[in-house]
Scaffold this motif. Structure first.
Motif, PDB file in Angstrom:
ATOM      1  N   SER A 135      15.761  33.015  79.052  1.00 35.16           N
ATOM      2  CA  SER A 135      15.881  31.582  79.308  1.00 35.16           C
ATOM      3  C   SER A 135      14.556  31.039  79.838  1.00 35.16           C
ATOM      4  O   SER A 135      14.328  29.849  79.863  1.00 35.16           O
ATOM      5  N   LEU A 136      13.664  31.968  80.272  1.00 31.88           N
ATOM      6  CA  LEU A 136      12.358  31.522  80.734  1.00 31.88           C
ATOM      7  C   LEU A 136      11.273  31.716  79.676  1.00 31.88           C
ATOM      8  O   LEU A 136      10.118  31.415  79.908  1.00 31.88           O
TER       9      LEU A 136
ATOM     10  N   ASN B 237      20.731  40.522  82.443  1.00 34.48           N
ATOM     11  CA  ASN B 237      20.313  40.333  81.049  1.00 34.48           C
ATOM     12  C   ASN B 237      20.368  41.582  80.178  1.00 34.48           C
ATOM     13  O   ASN B 237      20.206  42.703  80.662  1.00 34.48           O
TER      14      ASN B 237
ATOM     15  N   PHE C  37      23.931  32.045  79.630  1.00 33.54           N
ATOM     16  CA  PHE C  37      22.543  31.911  80.113  1.00 33.54           C
ATOM     17  C   PHE C  37      21.550  32.627  79.195  1.00 33.54           C
ATOM     18  O   PHE C  37      20.656  33.326  79.650  1.00 33.54           O
TER      19      PHE C  37
ATOM     20  N   ARG D 215      21.974  32.965  92.796  1.00 29.28           N
ATOM     21  CA  ARG D 215      22.384  31.571  93.002  1.00 29.28           C
ATOM     22  C   ARG D 215      23.879  31.505  93.293  1.00 29.28           C
ATOM     23  O   ARG D 215      24.334  30.738  94.142  1.00 29.28           O
TER      24      ARG D 215
HETATM   25  O1  F6P Z   1      15.612  29.270  86.445  1.00 29.08           O
HETATM   26  C1  F6P Z   1      15.883  29.310  85.117  1.00 29.08           C
HETATM   27  C2  F6P Z   1      17.153  29.975  84.848  1.00 29.08           C
HETATM   28  O2  F6P Z   1      17.640  29.783  83.566  1.00 29.08           O
HETATM   29  C3  F6P Z   1      18.205  29.612  85.840  1.00 29.08           C
HETATM   30  O3  F6P Z   1      18.894  28.579  85.373  1.00 29.08           O
HETATM   31  C4  F6P Z   1      19.023  30.835  85.950  1.00 29.08           C
HETATM   32  O4  F6P Z   1      19.465  30.973  87.231  1.00 29.08           O
HETATM   33  C5  F6P Z   1      18.067  31.865  85.578  1.00 29.08           C
HETATM   34  O5  F6P Z   1      16.977  31.331  84.961  1.00 29.08           O
HETATM   35  C6  F6P Z   1      18.574  32.920  84.708  1.00 29.08           C
HETATM   36  O6  F6P Z   1      17.912  34.011  85.143  1.00 29.08           O
HETATM   37  P1  F6P Z   1      18.601  35.387  85.323  1.00 29.08           P
HETATM   38  O7  F6P Z   1      18.749  35.890  83.950  1.00 29.08           O
HETATM   39  O8  F6P Z   1      17.641  36.161  86.159  1.00 29.08           O
HETATM   40  O9  F6P Z   1      19.897  35.167  86.025  1.00 29.08           O
END
Ligand code: F6P
Ligand code: MG
Length: 479
Positions: A198-199, A256, A290, A397
Motif C-alpha cells: 500500500s506504500l 502482509n 489493505f 493502529r
Molecule cells: O500508512 C499507510 C497504510 O496503508 C495505512 O493505511 C495502513 O495502516 C498501513 O499502511 C498498512 O501497513 P501495514 O501493512 O504495515 O499494516
C-alpha cells in the motif's frame, strides 16, 4: 468500548489520514480496476465478462464518490454477517463524508466495500484483486529471499546439532548467543513489514531491496525507537524452561503476504526449532485487505514458489517479456537452500506445528479495544497463547484505537482492554506508516520531527509515515 481519545480523521490535514484518503486510495482503486480488466481479457466466458464489467463500473463509482467527497453509502448485504456491524457504525457516525470520517473506519470500509462487489457475483467470489500485485512484488524481493534462505539453513542445522557444542560453553555464554539470534530473527521479521504494497506508491523496487538486506538491518537497529524485545525473550525463555509440563503456544497476527509472510515463517520456524514454541498459530485475513495482507491462499502460493523456485524466478514476468529481459537463473546452491526451507516448513505444517486460523474479527472495522466484547471466543483463544505477536502498522493502529494519544502515553495504557490483566501477552512489531505512536520517551517525538522530512513545525508527525522508524512494544497482560 472504544477509547475516549479522539481518533485520527481524514479531515486532519496534518495527518497521513488526509494524504491516504486524497492521494493513495484513488490510486489503489484504479489499480483494482486495471486488475479486473486484465483478468477479463483472459476469459472467454460471457458471464464472467459481464460480471467483471459490473465490478469495474462499481469500482469506478466508488472512486468517484471518494474523489467528490460524497457520503459513505451503506454496504449491500453480501451474506456475511459483519455487514450489519459496518452499517450500524456508519449510521452511528451520521453517514459521514469521505473527507471527514475516522480514518480507521473509512479505510476498513473501503476494503469491505470492494469485497462486496466480488462477493455478490457468481464467478468472482474468491477472486483476490491484489494477488497479482502481491506476487509481482514478492518476486522483486528475490535477493533478500535467497540471503535469508541461506541464513535459515545455517541456523536450523546448527540448532539441531547444537547439543555437543553447548557442553563447552558456560550458561551465560549460551544465553547471550541465544539472545543475539533471537533479536536478529525478530528484527528480520520486523523490517519485513517496512515493505508493504500500500506504500509502493512512494518506494521503488530498488529502495525495497536495499531495505531487505542484512547490512541494512544492522544499520536500521538505531531506527527502532522503542524496543521491548528483551521482555519477549525473557518470557519465551521462561516458558521453555517450564515447557516440560505444558506446550508453549505462540501466535502471530499476520500482516502482509509475500516477503513479510516469508519472514514471518522464518521467525516461526526458528522459534519452533529453538524450543521457544511447541506450536505456532497464524492469523490471516478473510477478505482482500489493505492491498497486501495475507489471505489463506497466500500461504499455498508462497509454498508453491518454494516448491519450485526455478519456475517462479526464471519465468520472465509480463514486464520483463516486454522489455526483452531474461531473468538470471538460480544457482544450484540457491536451489538447495530453498529446498531445505520448503522441506522444513512442510514438515512443521504436517506435524501440526504451524496452524492457520482465520477469524472474521480481523476484518471488522473496529479497533482491538473491542476484542473482548466483539469476539469473546477469539479473545479466550488468544489467552491460551504464551505470546501474541501483532505484525505491522494496521495491527498497531487497531491495538491503539488509531487515536491521537500523547506519544509518551504508555503502550499498556493505549491498548486499553488488551493491557494489564487482559490475560493476553502482546508484542507489537511495527514499522511506522501512520501517525499514531505511543510509549516514546519524552522529547523523542520532537527530536524526530526536527529531522529532515520529520514534519518540523508543521505539526504533522511526518517521520512516522514512511516505514523508516519502528516500534517494538510489549505488554504482559498475564502479570
Ligand atoms: O500508512 C499507510 C497504510 O496503508 C495505512 O493505511 C495502513 O495502516 C498501513 O499502511 C498498512 O501497513 P501495514 O501493512 O504495515 O499494516
Ligand atoms: Mg498490511
Amino acid at each position: 468500548y472504544d477509547t475516549q481519545t479522539p481518533p485520527y480523521r481524514t479531515s486532519d490535514l496534518n495527518s497521513f489520514a488526509s494524504v491516504s484518503a486524497r492521494k493513495r486510495w484513488p490510486i489503489i482503486i484504479t489499480g483494482a480496476i486495471d486488475d479486473v480488466h486484465r483478468a477479463m481479457y483472459t476469459t472467454k466466458d460471457n458471464e464472467v465478462e459481464e460480471e467483471g464489467k459490473k465490478i469495474v463500473e462499481e469500482l469506478s463509482k466508488l472512486k468517484y464518490e471518494l474523489q467528490h467527497n460524497r457520503q459513505l453509502s451503506p454496504l449491500p448485504d453480501d451474506g456475511i454477517e459483519d455487514i450489519v456491524g459496518y452499517n450500524q457504525e456508519l449510521s452511528q457516525l451520521g453517514t459521514p463524508k469521505w473527507l471527514d470520517v475516522p480514518w480507521l473506519f473509512a479505510e476498513c470500509y473501503l476494503y469491505r466495500r470492494m469485497s462486496t462487489l466480488f462477493q455478490l457475483t457468481r464467478h468472482w467470489r474468491d477472486y483476490d484483486v491484489f494477488s497479482r500485485q502481491k506476487m509481482a512484488t514478492f518476486k522483486s524481493s528475490r535477493p533478500a529471499v535467497l540471503e535469508l534462505a541461506a541464513r535459515y539453513k545455517e541456523l536450523i542445522t546448527q540448532l539441531s546439532s547444537d547439543s555437543d557444542a553447548i557442553v563447552s560453553k558456560s550458561q551465560e555464554e549460551i544465553e547471550q548467543t541465544e539472545h543475539i539470534i533471537f533479536t536478529e530473527m525478530c528484527e528480520i521479521c520486523l523490517w519485513g513489514n517496512a515493505t508493504d504494497l500500500s506504500l509502493l506508491t512512494n518506494l521503488s523496487y530498488d529502495d525495497i531491496q536495499k531495505l531487505q538486506g542484512s547490512k541494512a538491518r544492522k544499520a536500521a537497529e538505531a531506527n527502532i525507537i522503542a524496543n521491548d524485545l528483551p521482555d519477549a525473550f525473557r518470557i519465551l525463555r521462561r516458558a521453555r524452561k517450564n515447557g516440560r509440563e505444558k506446550e508453549t503456544r505462540v501466535d502471530i497476527i499476520l500482516d502482509n503476504a509475500g516477503f513479510e509472510l516469508f519472514v514471518d515463517l522464518i521467525l516461526a520456524g526458528y522459534l519452533l526449532s529453538a524450543g521457544f514454541a511447541s506450536y505456532i498459530v497464524l492469523h490471516p485475513k478473510s477478505i482482500p485487505w489493505f492491498v497486501s495482507d495475507v489471505l489463506p491462499k497466500d500461504f499455498s502460493d508462497l509454498l508453491n514458489v518454494m516448491a519450485d523456485p526455478k519456475a517462479f524466478y526464471e519465468t520472465p514476468s509480463e514486464d520483463e517479456q516486454h522489455r526483452g529481459i531474461t531473468p538470471q537463473s538460480l544457482s544450484e546452491q540457491d536451489n538447495k537452500e530453498i529446498a531445505f526451507l520448503f522441506q522444513h516448513w512442510s514438515e512443521l505444517h504436517a506435524d501440526g506445528k504451524l496452524v492457520i486460523r482465520p477469524n472474521r474479527f480481523w476484518t471488522e472495522a473496529g479497533s482491538y479495544w473491542r476484542l473482548p466484547k466483539a469476539a469473546p471466543s477469539l479473545y479466550d483463544d488468544l489467552k491460551e497463547s504464551e505470546l501474541v505477536i501483532f505484525k505491522g502498522d494496521l495491527n498497531y493502529r487497531k491495538l491503539t484505537g488509531d487515536a491521537m494519544w500523547d506519544p509518551t502515553t504508555p503502550f499498556t495504557q493505549a491498548i486499553g482492554p488488551l493491557g494489564p490483566k487482559s490475560g493476553i501477552r502482546t508484542l507489537a512489531l511495527r514499522t511506522c506508516k501512520a501517525d499514531v505512536a505511543v510509549g516514546l520517551p519524552k522529547g523523542e517525538d520532537e527530536r524526530l520531527k526536527a529531522l529532515d522530512g520529520g514534519g518540523g513545525d508543521s505539526g504533522a508527525r511526518e517521520w512516522a509515515w514512511s516505514g523508516k522508524w519502528a516500534l517494538v512494544q510489549f505488554s504482559d497482560g498475564k502479570a
